[in-house]
Write a protein that holds these residues in place. Structure first.
Motif, short mmCIF file in Angstrom:
data_model
loop_
_atom_site.label_atom_id
_atom_site.label_comp_id
_atom_site.label_asym_id
_atom_site.label_seq_id
_atom_site.Cartn_x
_atom_site.Cartn_y
_atom_site.Cartn_z
N GLN A 150 10.46 -29.97 45.51
CA GLN A 150 10.08 -31.32 45.88
C GLN A 150 8.77 -31.32 46.66
O GLN A 150 8.37 -30.31 47.25
CB GLN A 150 11.17 -31.98 46.73
N VAL A 151 8.11 -32.47 46.63
CA VAL A 151 6.87 -32.69 47.37
C VAL A 151 7.07 -33.95 48.21
O VAL A 151 7.49 -34.99 47.68
CB VAL A 151 5.67 -32.87 46.43
N ILE A 152 6.80 -33.88 49.51
CA ILE A 152 6.89 -35.03 50.41
C ILE A 152 5.48 -35.35 50.88
O ILE A 152 4.78 -34.49 51.42
CB ILE A 152 7.81 -34.73 51.61
N LEU A 176 -4.37 -29.90 47.56
CA LEU A 176 -4.04 -29.97 46.14
C LEU A 176 -4.85 -28.92 45.37
O LEU A 176 -6.06 -28.79 45.60
CB LEU A 176 -4.36 -31.35 45.57
N PRO A 177 -4.23 -28.17 44.47
CA PRO A 177 -4.96 -27.14 43.72
C PRO A 177 -5.81 -27.76 42.61
O PRO A 177 -5.63 -28.93 42.23
CB PRO A 177 -3.84 -26.28 43.14
N SER A 178 -6.72 -26.97 42.09
CA SER A 178 -7.52 -27.40 40.95
C SER A 178 -6.64 -27.47 39.70
O SER A 178 -5.79 -26.60 39.47
CB SER A 178 -8.68 -26.42 40.73
N LYS A 179 -6.83 -28.52 38.89
CA LYS A 179 -6.00 -28.72 37.71
C LYS A 179 -6.89 -28.82 36.48
O LYS A 179 -7.81 -29.64 36.43
CB LYS A 179 -5.15 -29.98 37.86
N PRO A 180 -6.66 -27.98 35.45
CA PRO A 180 -7.51 -28.00 34.26
C PRO A 180 -7.30 -29.26 33.42
O PRO A 180 -6.31 -29.98 33.58
CB PRO A 180 -7.09 -26.74 33.51
N GLN A 181 -8.21 -29.49 32.52
CA GLN A 181 -8.13 -30.65 31.64
C GLN A 181 -6.93 -30.53 30.70
O GLN A 181 -6.63 -29.46 30.19
CB GLN A 181 -9.42 -30.78 30.83
N GLY A 182 -6.26 -31.64 30.48
CA GLY A 182 -5.12 -31.67 29.57
C GLY A 182 -3.79 -31.37 30.22
O GLY A 182 -2.74 -31.55 29.60
N PHE A 205 -0.24 -38.67 42.92
CA PHE A 205 0.20 -39.15 41.62
C PHE A 205 -0.98 -39.32 40.67
O PHE A 205 -0.84 -39.13 39.46
CB PHE A 205 0.96 -40.46 41.78
N SER A 206 -2.16 -39.66 41.20
CA SER A 206 -3.36 -39.71 40.37
C SER A 206 -3.72 -38.32 39.87
O SER A 206 -4.09 -38.13 38.71
CB SER A 206 -4.51 -40.33 41.17
N TRP A 207 -3.62 -37.34 40.76
CA TRP A 207 -3.89 -35.94 40.38
C TRP A 207 -2.89 -35.45 39.34
O TRP A 207 -3.26 -34.74 38.40
CB TRP A 207 -3.83 -35.08 41.64
N ALA A 208 -1.63 -35.80 39.48
CA ALA A 208 -0.59 -35.28 38.59
C ALA A 208 -0.66 -35.89 37.21
O ALA A 208 -0.37 -35.22 36.20
CB ALA A 208 0.79 -35.53 39.20
N THR A 209 -1.03 -37.18 37.10
CA THR A 209 -1.00 -37.88 35.81
C THR A 209 -2.35 -37.94 35.12
O THR A 209 -2.44 -38.43 33.99
CB THR A 209 -0.48 -39.31 36.00
N SER A 240 7.90 -30.49 37.42
CA SER A 240 8.39 -29.35 38.22
C SER A 240 7.34 -28.24 38.30
O SER A 240 7.19 -27.60 39.34
CB SER A 240 9.68 -28.81 37.61
N GLN A 241 6.58 -28.02 37.20
CA GLN A 241 5.53 -27.00 37.24
C GLN A 241 4.41 -27.40 38.20
O GLN A 241 3.84 -26.56 38.90
CB GLN A 241 4.96 -26.78 35.83
N LEU A 242 4.09 -28.68 38.24
CA LEU A 242 3.06 -29.15 39.17
C LEU A 242 3.51 -28.99 40.62
O LEU A 242 2.71 -28.63 41.50
CB LEU A 242 2.72 -30.61 38.88
#
Length: 530
Positions: A410-412, A438-444, A423-427, A346-348
């Motif tokens: 939700q994301v469509i 898609l926003p920049s996502k920090p490590q971890g 899904f690659s970005w999220a996991t 949900s945060q993503l």
């Protein structure tokens, strides 16, 4: 410490005023001397306030309280000046280092792994080639609405508007789109029958649709004897009712329809006349839809869903169904692909929504502004409406190029490629710089998919099991508090054992209650960003 320079002392600090004016002296404009000397200044009184006959305060305040408040304010400002002066002096002399401000990024919060009553649902819509990730949280005491009684509505619901829009998208993608737009009105006799309760708008529309369905499948005969062949694929249609007010203030019910039916030009006049005769309630206007992709927007606007129907917040009271869609024109629903634990999904989703709002916010605002302008421009100004329509189409086309639609829940994703990228970005545990959508996502910061939640992990079953456990514990306690017939030890020893058991049970109940409060507390239902 160095003494405070005089220029740093506030000018309105109270000093002995022997031989001088009292700082609380009240001037004709209700300002005290201390207030008039305040370096921050005061706004001048209005002319009405200056000549007011009653010079007392509108909200009388105790004079002693006013003096204490003024003294406290002076003391605070003096102390503030002293602290700031000493701090600057300590920095100058090297007694302390100058503060360094650093950017702080808080650690993203997440729901606990295997959390009860929280899920992330992945769904797929095959006909549109779209994927959806949404958060799902069990509510408490969510009872369905009452289904008994007469069905009455005053607005087309969001769900109804979404169903109509999805039907238009489905028809455009799979069946060439809707081809004819229809507006049917009611004459005085039909309105009187509706007002008297002899019939309803839904009944009249259903009667017409049944007759048109037969005409579509069986065909019909022209006036010259030639027969127009029927079709066996079923008539695709959708309709929606609107009941605005007329110039006299009375109800003016009419129905808007979209038909997946078009005839050749030579047959149009007799075809339209035959359908209007089937309607039999008044005027029935049919027109060709030039662009099937705009059918949904045109239908929504005609129904007053977007334009609010003559600047009103209601579209009129309707008894029965307010809209209808044929079975062959209904868009298939989302199919559940996977159900996983929520974790930080949900945060993503919220992070993606915020990124799109900032990155493409200007386009979203322009689309909203043009839609509002188009709704307010009179229909007789066709040139202005066409220019606005072209700009609006360009903005919509630019936004449609994005492979994503998103809100806070939700994301469509459009297409398998965009879905796999998301899904690659999220996991992914590693740093991801993102892209245009898609926003920049920090490590971890990664979504831990985990195992599929079972029914036992839902909020309902968890509470059911807790209630059963509580009842079992009460029965066990009752058995142990009752002296059995075979008990032969002294009664004092029995009471001692009983009291110890009661004490232990109370402690266990208190621990269980504390655990429940920490687990089911209100703050646990407020998930950050949802």
């Amino acid at each position: 410490m160095k003494p405070i320079p005089k220029h740093l002392l506030p000018d309105h600090v109270f000093k002995p005023f022997a031989g001088n004016l009292n700082p609380l002296f009240l001037f004709p404009d209700n300002l005290t001397l201390a207030e008039s000397l305040n370096p921050q200044g005061f706004l001048p009184c209005s002319e009405a306030e200056r000549h007011r006959l009653v010079k007392a305060s509108k909200s009388p305040t105790d004079p002693e309280s006013a003096i204490n408040t003024a003294m406290a304010r002076c003391k605070f400002e003096t102390e503030q000046q002293r602290v700031m002066h000493n701090h600057r002096h300590m920095i100058e002399t090297g007694e302390c280092e100058e503060p360094v401000f650093i950017d702080y990024e808080p650690t993203p919060e997440s729901t606990p792994e295997k959390g009860v009553g929280r899920r992330a649902v992945v769904e797929f819509k095959e006909w549109a080639d779209e994927w959806r990730l949404r958060s799902e949280i069990d509510g408490q005491n969510l009872q369905p609405p009452e289904q008994a009684g007469e069905r009455v509505s005053e607005m087309l619901t969001h769900r109804g508007a979404r169903k109509i829009a999805e039907s238009c998208e489905y028809m455009a993608a799979k069946k060439g789109g809707y081809k004819t737009f229809v507006t049917g009105t009611f004459d005085d006799d039909a309105r009187e029958r509706i007002e008297n309760g002899d019939t309803t708008i839904q009944k009249e529309v259903s009667r017409l649709m049944d007759a048109m369905q037969k005409m579509y499948s069986r065909g019909w005969v022209r006036s010259d004897g030639a027969r127009v062949a029927g079709r066996d694929d079923g008539l695709a249609y959708c309709w929606v009712v609107e009941v605005p007010k007329n110039e006299q203030g009375g109800d003016n019910p009419h129905v808007h329809m979209l038909l997946g039916w078009r005839v050749e030009f030579k047959d149009f006049r007799e075809w339209a006349a035959r359908i209007e005769k089937l309607w039999g309630n008044g005027y029935f206007h049919l027109e060709k839809i030039k662009d099937s992709t705009c059918a949904g927007a045109y239908m929504a606007k005609a129904a007053g869903y977007l334009s609010k129907a003559q600047d009103s917040d209601t579209q009129g009271k309707v008894t029965g169904n307010r809209y209808g869609i044929s079975a062959c024109a209904r868009a298939p629903e989302w199919e559940v692909y996977a159900v996983q634990q929520l974790h930080i999904a949900s945060q993503l989703i919220v992070d993606v929504y915020d990124h799109l709002t900032v990155k493409h916010g200007e386009k979203f605002a322009e689309r909203k502004r043009l839609n509002k302008a188009l709704a307010t421009i009179p229909k007789d100004k066709k040139g202005v409406r066409q220019r606005i329509g072209k700009k609006l189409a360009a903005v919509r086309e630019s936004l449609n190029e994005l492979p994503i639609r998103c809100n806070k829940y939700q994301v469509i994703l459009k297409g398998k490629g965009a879905a796999m990228r998301f899904f690659s970005w999220a996991t992914n545990e590693e740093h991801d710089s993102g892209n245009d959508w898609l926003p920049s996502k920090p490590q971890g910061m990664a979504w831990k998919v985990g195992e599929r939640p079972t029914a036992k992990e839902s909020l309902y079953f968890h509470k059911v099991y807790e209630n059963i456990r509580e009842k079992v514990e009460k029965r066990k306690l009752w058995r142990r508090l009752t002296i059995p017939d075979w008990f032969v030890t002294p009664l004092e020893m029995w009471h001692q054992v009983k009291n110890s058991y009661i004490s232990d049970s109370m402690l266990d109940a208190e621990k269980h209650r504390n655990k429940q409060e920490s687990l089911w507390g209100f703050e646990n239902y407020i998930i950050e960003g949802v």
